[in-house]
Design a protein around this motif. Sequence first.
Motif: not given
Length: 409
Positions: A258, A311, A313-314, A316, A320, A381-382
Amino acid sequence: MKTNKPLFNDANGRNYLLPFILITTLFFLWGFAHSILDVLNKHFQETMGVSKTESAFVQAVVYGGYFLMAIPAGMIIRRFGYRVGVITGLLLYGCGALLFIPGGKLLSFPFFLFSLFVIGCGLTCLETAANPYVTVLGCKDGAERRINLAQSFNGLGWIVGPLVGGLLLFSDDNSHSDISIPYTIIGVVVLCVAMLFAKIKLPEIGNESEMSASSANLSQEPSLWKSRIFTFGLIALFLYVAAQTGINSFFINYVTDNANISNRTAALLLSFGGMGLFMAGRLGGSWIMARIKAERVLQYCALFASLSMAVLLTGAGTLGIAAFFVCYLCESIMFPTIFAIALRGAGSHIKQASSYLIMSIVGGAIAPVLMGMIADLTNMANAFVVPLVCFVCIAVYAKKIQQVYNAKK
């Protein structure tokens, strides 16, 4: 508000600073062992072609060793004392590390997992002995402060692990070095420390110093499982280790996916950023808990850690990384604080209670595999919904503990 008392003096004025210093060195050793695993995950994914789910077994076998070895470790400590428990743990840790020498030649993933399992069994003995031991090396009111202070050096080990692993296993040209090198070094060091502890004598103190009285009254005490303080703590510790291990296992995966940075840079961020704040948080936690009740500090830290996971989870990028850093700062005090609070309800069952609490570390075997499966099926992320749920539950636990204490007043 809390008042300051001599941290290493018991009710009779005896000072236990020297035993505390000696035992605290062990916290560094198992911090190193755990944190270098987070580099191994990514290393095995790239050198052996394993999936994220498969690489999560690196953590699963180590933390699985905690579950299988905790009761035998507790039996050793109850029968022979803290010192023998420490020496047993160091010998297993050192031998498991040296197994990486033939492992480096075989390049067999299952053999590496076996070596890590042996290390995990050794770490179980160390933690079963050292964690409760530092809580009784002084006044009762200072238990949470002492274990947070000792765990600060565990935090130093968490800094050094990914630093050494990242520098030795990852390079700028994507070539990979011999994985046996860091483990050979730590294996030799650990066995030398085992020889040192074989030559010194540690005092058997705390609840166990009144052994004859405890033995006579132990059968008359309420069952350990009837103590809400202990049973709630057992569950909370399981959830905390699950969250911490899952976060550490996939930090490098998350930031490389990410934030578009290299493996080596990610390892350095984990070392100096994440683990640096982790150590600072434990040092600060020991100071704060001299002034604010430990369970209240725990509650607020769990809430902020939950927000940081939300945060992530988005998906980022740079934000992040900042969220990770907030989480490392907040989660730093959780393990030692939950451990010490849970032992408050153990009475004379302190060594038995320690064994069960160490067994709860098996949470670290479950969360990385679950997160790896989510990442393989959806995205990285999930997967951080798992530690989010854990931290929310810990915040609820901290609130409940405050209610239990208020009801007793």
